[in-house]
Motif scaffolding. Structure first.
Motif, PDB file in Angstrom:
ATOM      1  N   ASN A 172      13.054  -2.531   3.364  1.00 50.09           N
ATOM      2  CA  ASN A 172      14.265  -1.903   3.902  1.00 50.09           C
ATOM      3  C   ASN A 172      14.572  -0.600   3.172  1.00 50.09           C
ATOM      4  OD1 ASN A 172      15.654  -2.812   6.212  1.00 50.09           O
ATOM      5  ND2 ASN A 172      16.257  -4.701   5.177  1.00 50.09           N
ATOM      6  N   PHE A 173      14.361  -0.593   1.850  1.00 54.12           N
ATOM      7  CA  PHE A 173      14.619   0.630   1.081  1.00 54.12           C
ATOM      8  C   PHE A 173      13.675   1.745   1.535  1.00 54.12           C
ATOM      9  CE2 PHE A 173      16.386   2.720  -2.672  1.00 54.12           C
ATOM     10  CZ  PHE A 173      15.414   3.664  -2.997  1.00 54.12           C
ATOM     11  N   LEU A 174      12.389   1.423   1.654  1.00 55.91           N
ATOM     12  CA  LEU A 174      11.396   2.436   2.062  1.00 55.91           C
ATOM     13  C   LEU A 174      11.727   2.984   3.444  1.00 55.91           C
ATOM     14  CD1 LEU A 174       7.973   0.832   1.000  1.00 55.91           C
ATOM     15  CD2 LEU A 174       9.175   2.733  -0.077  1.00 55.91           C
ATOM     16  N   LEU A 175      12.052   2.074   4.379  1.00 55.15           N
ATOM     17  CA  LEU A 175      12.309   2.499   5.755  1.00 55.15           C
ATOM     18  C   LEU A 175      13.531   3.407   5.833  1.00 55.15           C
ATOM     19  CD1 LEU A 175      11.514  -0.941   7.402  1.00 55.15           C
ATOM     20  CD2 LEU A 175      10.337   1.200   7.950  1.00 55.15           C
ATOM     21  N   ALA A 176      14.507   3.179   4.941  1.00 54.03           N
ATOM     22  CA  ALA A 176      15.722   4.017   4.961  1.00 54.03           C
ATOM     23  C   ALA A 176      15.489   5.320   4.215  1.00 54.03           C
ATOM     24  CB  ALA A 176      16.881   3.240   4.335  1.00 54.03           C
ATOM     25  N   ALA A 177      14.773   5.250   3.098  1.00 56.31           N
ATOM     26  CA  ALA A 177      14.639   6.433   2.227  1.00 56.31           C
ATOM     27  C   ALA A 177      13.780   7.530   2.859  1.00 56.31           C
ATOM     28  CB  ALA A 177      14.040   6.015   0.885  1.00 56.31           C
ATOM     29  N   CYS A 178      12.917   7.157   3.819  1.00 58.07           N
ATOM     30  CA  CYS A 178      12.023   8.148   4.452  1.00 58.07           C
ATOM     31  C   CYS A 178      12.809   9.329   5.016  1.00 58.07           C
ATOM     32  CB  CYS A 178      11.301   7.519   5.642  1.00 58.07           C
ATOM     33  SG  CYS A 178       9.980   6.471   5.201  1.00 58.07           S
ATOM     34  N   VAL A 199       3.440   1.673   4.146  1.00 51.84           N
ATOM     35  CA  VAL A 199       3.441   3.074   3.682  1.00 51.84           C
ATOM     36  C   VAL A 199       2.332   3.862   4.368  1.00 51.84           C
ATOM     37  CG1 VAL A 199       3.088   4.572   1.682  1.00 51.84           C
ATOM     38  CG2 VAL A 199       4.548   2.537   1.486  1.00 51.84           C
ATOM     39  N   SER A 200       1.191   3.206   4.580  1.00 50.11           N
ATOM     40  CA  SER A 200       0.075   3.895   5.256  1.00 50.11           C
ATOM     41  C   SER A 200       0.505   4.349   6.657  1.00 50.11           C
ATOM     42  CB  SER A 200      -1.112   2.930   5.321  1.00 50.11           C
ATOM     43  OG  SER A 200      -2.009   3.309   6.317  1.00 50.11           O
ATOM     44  N   CYS A 201       1.247   3.497   7.345  1.00 52.94           N
ATOM     45  CA  CYS A 201       1.738   3.851   8.694  1.00 52.94           C
ATOM     46  C   CYS A 201       2.821   4.924   8.615  1.00 52.94           C
ATOM     47  CB  CYS A 201       2.276   2.609   9.390  1.00 52.94           C
ATOM     48  SG  CYS A 201       2.922   2.924  11.048  1.00 52.94           S
ATOM     49  N   LEU A 202       3.768   4.765   7.685  1.00 54.25           N
ATOM     50  CA  LEU A 202       4.849   5.762   7.555  1.00 54.25           C
ATOM     51  C   LEU A 202       4.273   7.130   7.216  1.00 54.25           C
ATOM     52  CD1 LEU A 202       7.491   3.607   5.607  1.00 54.25           C
ATOM     53  CD2 LEU A 202       7.679   4.429   7.975  1.00 54.25           C
ATOM     54  N   ARG A 203       3.219   7.145   6.399  1.00 59.93           N
ATOM     55  CA  ARG A 203       2.602   8.424   6.024  1.00 59.93           C
ATOM     56  C   ARG A 203       1.983   9.082   7.260  1.00 59.93           C
ATOM     57  NH1 ARG A 203      -0.468   6.811   1.409  1.00 59.93           N
ATOM     58  NH2 ARG A 203       1.305   7.078   0.001  1.00 59.93           N
ATOM     59  N   LYS A 204       1.378   8.276   8.136  1.00 63.51           N
ATOM     60  CA  LYS A 204       0.821   8.822   9.393  1.00 63.51           C
ATOM     61  C   LYS A 204       1.945   9.410  10.254  1.00 63.51           C
ATOM     62  CE  LYS A 204      -2.937   5.430   9.688  1.00 63.51           C
ATOM     63  NZ  LYS A 204      -3.319   4.142  10.307  1.00 63.51           N
ATOM     64  N   MET A 205       3.161   8.865  10.075  1.00 60.34           N
ATOM     65  CA  MET A 205       4.317   9.363  10.848  1.00 60.34           C
ATOM     66  C   MET A 205       4.950  10.586  10.187  1.00 60.34           C
ATOM     67  SD  MET A 205       6.013   5.625  11.714  1.00 60.34           S
ATOM     68  CE  MET A 205       7.429   6.244  12.617  1.00 60.34           C
ATOM     69  N   SER A 215       4.653  -0.859  -9.017  1.00 58.79           N
ATOM     70  CA  SER A 215       6.059  -1.281  -9.110  1.00 58.79           C
ATOM     71  C   SER A 215       7.014  -0.106  -8.978  1.00 58.79           C
ATOM     72  CB  SER A 215       6.308  -1.958 -10.466  1.00 58.79           C
ATOM     73  OG  SER A 215       5.485  -3.078 -10.586  1.00 58.79           O
ATOM     74  N   ARG A 216       6.468   1.131  -8.907  1.00 58.84           N
ATOM     75  CA  ARG A 216       7.354   2.307  -8.824  1.00 58.84           C
ATOM     76  C   ARG A 216       6.920   3.146  -7.646  1.00 58.84           C
ATOM     77  NH1 ARG A 216       8.076   7.689 -10.704  1.00 58.84           N
ATOM     78  NH2 ARG A 216      10.210   8.070 -11.462  1.00 58.84           N
ATOM     79  N   ILE A 217       7.823   3.272  -6.649  1.00 56.55           N
ATOM     80  CA  ILE A 217       7.499   4.036  -5.438  1.00 56.55           C
ATOM     81  C   ILE A 217       8.458   5.214  -5.341  1.00 56.55           C
ATOM     82  CG2 ILE A 217       7.235   3.948  -2.929  1.00 56.55           C
ATOM     83  CD1 ILE A 217       6.755   0.956  -3.120  1.00 56.55           C
ATOM     84  N   VAL A 218       7.921   6.414  -5.062  1.00 54.76           N
ATOM     85  CA  VAL A 218       8.736   7.636  -4.965  1.00 54.76           C
ATOM     86  C   VAL A 218       8.657   8.150  -3.529  1.00 54.76           C
ATOM     87  CG1 VAL A 218       9.118   9.976  -5.838  1.00 54.76           C
ATOM     88  CG2 VAL A 218       8.235   8.190  -7.371  1.00 54.76           C
ATOM     89  N   ILE A 219       9.831   8.426  -2.948  1.00 51.09           N
ATOM     90  CA  ILE A 219       9.885   8.877  -1.548  1.00 51.09           C
ATOM     91  C   ILE A 219      10.614  10.216  -1.490  1.00 51.09           C
ATOM     92  CG2 ILE A 219      10.695   8.312   0.780  1.00 51.09           C
ATOM     93  CD1 ILE A 219      10.956   5.529  -1.639  1.00 51.09           C
ATOM     94  N   GLU A 220       9.979  11.215  -0.870  1.00 45.25           N
ATOM     95  CA  GLU A 220      10.671  12.502  -0.620  1.00 45.25           C
ATOM     96  C   GLU A 220      11.174  12.446   0.823  1.00 45.25           C
ATOM     97  OE1 GLU A 220      10.146  13.962  -4.358  1.00 45.25           O
ATOM     98  OE2 GLU A 220      11.410  14.705  -2.702  1.00 45.25           O
ATOM     99  N   GLY A 221      12.492  12.450   1.013  1.00 45.36           N
ATOM    100  CA  GLY A 221      13.024  12.363   2.378  1.00 45.36           C
ATOM    101  C   GLY A 221      12.574  13.560   3.218  1.00 45.36           C
TER     102      GLY A 221
END
Ligand code: EPZ
Length: 423
Positions: A172-178, A199-205, A215-221
């Motif tokens: 849920n955090f990843l899907l919102a932070a994108c 993440v592989s799919c979101l990156r394609k998007m 354990s540490r994921i960084v997202i640039e909106g």
């Protein structure tokens, strides 16, 4: 309600194709809510949970076509007109809560029913809520529904450390932070392969994400996400489940599409029982030609530890092992519902709190048993493969949530299994 009739029928031999992962598909499908352009999933599993998620997305106004006998799901979310996930759908499937993050990111608001309890535990949403609040969301509970609102100018990047490496809260955090403004960091993120696949799919998007699988994921909106086509990751829990079939019944089975890397410590643990596991061109070959396996202790942990979703199935194997073992369930508070049913088959299991002590027996005896949750039900089918006589597993709607064509797949390797149509 249908039942499954299993007759112990000796050693297995042949190949079982492994489908796309239910738990990857259930988070990939809500990702389509983030884009106005079409998202198509291939290698999708044919499961009732996937149909439930499709109905939920359609209730928001998504247009979804199911093609190629269910293997392809083409989704388009340009015309969304609703952001409320009703209790009558959410109570059927907890994974419905994975629409909270994307609806919040897309609409700036979401109303999602709390899932309610389930057979294996209370499964609250507190970790999802605090994670989304770190992105500026305001979430309150009203009459059993979470009412979430983003700031007027949208979600903003934030840093958050999960108290527990929750799979769903991470998703849920990843899907919102994108689509949040700025940088977001998630500490103690879940590391499951399904997160990596999301993440592989979101990156394609067009999403900008680093660190998946750690354990540490960084997202640039980013301002918007475009459409994509993505093939669903192979289902490691179906894979592990069918690896246990030749282990418990004897014989040799090749699991098409299987890879050791998907199953962390599960393969090491299964090898310690004396079962042989080898990678082949087409997947994993698993064989047990030595009769009873050795008892081994198991403790469920987050990935890459032993998966909680394979604990029930491993218990079935340990019921026929040589020796005594302890199965410790650390992820869910009530995930031994299969124990009383296995005991009906002659197993010797003593449950105290989060630990089950299993004393292996040379042979189980077939009996009428009842499925209580998805993984418990398949553990009873596995036990039936090695039992003397007939085992009838009732309430197999639980099974149909997570195992496509289970009778066909097991019959193809020589098991004596059939579905008895219920009233
Ligand atoms: C996912 O559920 C899987 N489901 C589960 O598979 C799996 O067992 C689980 O992860 C653990 O691997 C899907 O991916 C659809 P969690 P999820 O959040 O996300 C507690 C199956 O059989 N918790 O990692 O719900 C929770 O109560 C299913 O395919 C909170 O306390 O799991 C549980 O004890 C079953 N607060 C533990 O964390 C929260 O806000 C693990 O939950 C969220 C969870």
């Amino acid at each position: 309600m249908d039942s499954i009739l299993v007759r112990g029928n000796g050693a297995l031999s042949g190949q079982i194709p492994i489908a796309g992962a239910k738990n990857a598909c259930l988070t990939l499908m809500p990702a389509t809510l983030l884009s106005e352009e079409p998202v198509t999933l291939t290698n999708a599993p044919r499961l009732s949970d996937i149909s439930t998620m499709r109905q939920l997305l359609q209730s928001f106004g998504a247009e979804i076509s199911v093609l190629n006998k269910g293997l392809v799901i083409a989704m388009s979310s340009h015309g969304l007109d609703n952001w409320r996930a009703d209790y009558d759908i959410v109570r059927k499937m907890r994974a419905s809560n994975l629409v909270l993050g994307p609806l919040l990111a897309r609409f700036g608001q979401a109303i999602v029913s709390l899932p309610g309890g389930c057979a294996i535990g209370a499964r609250p949403m507190d970790l999802h809520i605090t994670a989304l609040e770190a992105l500026g969301a305001e979430i309150e509970l009203k009459e059993g529904y979470l009412h979430a609102k983003a700031p007027l100018n949208g979600l903003k990047g934030g840093t958050h450390r999960l108290r527990f490496a929750s799979v769903g809260a991470t998703e849920n955090f990843l899907l919102a932070a994108c689509l949040a403004k700025g940088t977001s960091v998630l500490e103690n993120a879940a590391r499951e392969p399904e997160i990596v696949d999301l993440v592989s799919c979101l990156r394609k998007m067009g999403a900008q994400i680093e660190g998946e699988g750690s354990s540490r994921i960084v997202i640039e909106g980013v301002d918007r996400l475009h459409g994509a086509t993505h093939s669903v990751l192979v289902d490691r829990i179906e894979l592990g489940t069918y690896m246990l079939a030749p282990a418990i019944a004897g014989g040799e089975v090749e699991l098409l599409g299987g890879r050791m890397s998907l199953l962390g410590s599960f393969c090491e643990k299964l090898a310690k029982t004396g079962v042989e596991i080898n990678e082949t061109e087409a997947g994993l070959r698993v064989s047990n030609t030595k009769g009873r396996v050795k008892a081994v202790d198991v403790k469920t942990e987050v990935f890459p530890g032993f998966p909680t979703d394979l604990q029930a199935q491993m218990m079935a194997l340990m019921c026929t092992a040589e020796g005594v073992c302890h199965l410790e369930e650390t992820i869910f508070e009530n995930r031994f519902m299969h124990a009383p049913e296995l005991i009906r088959m002659g197993a010797s299991i003593d449950v105290k709190g989060g630990t089950a002590t299993v004393t292996g027996k040379p042979q189980l005896k077939g009996a009428p048993v009842m499925a209580t949750d998805l993984r418990a039900s398949v553990s009873l089918v596995l036990a039936g493969l090695a039992a003397q006589g007939e085992t009838v597993v009732s309430r197999v709607y639980h099974l149909d949530r997570g195992y496509e064509f289970i009778e066909e797949k097991l019959k193809a390797v020589g098991a004596d299994v059939e579905r008895i149509k219920g009233s």
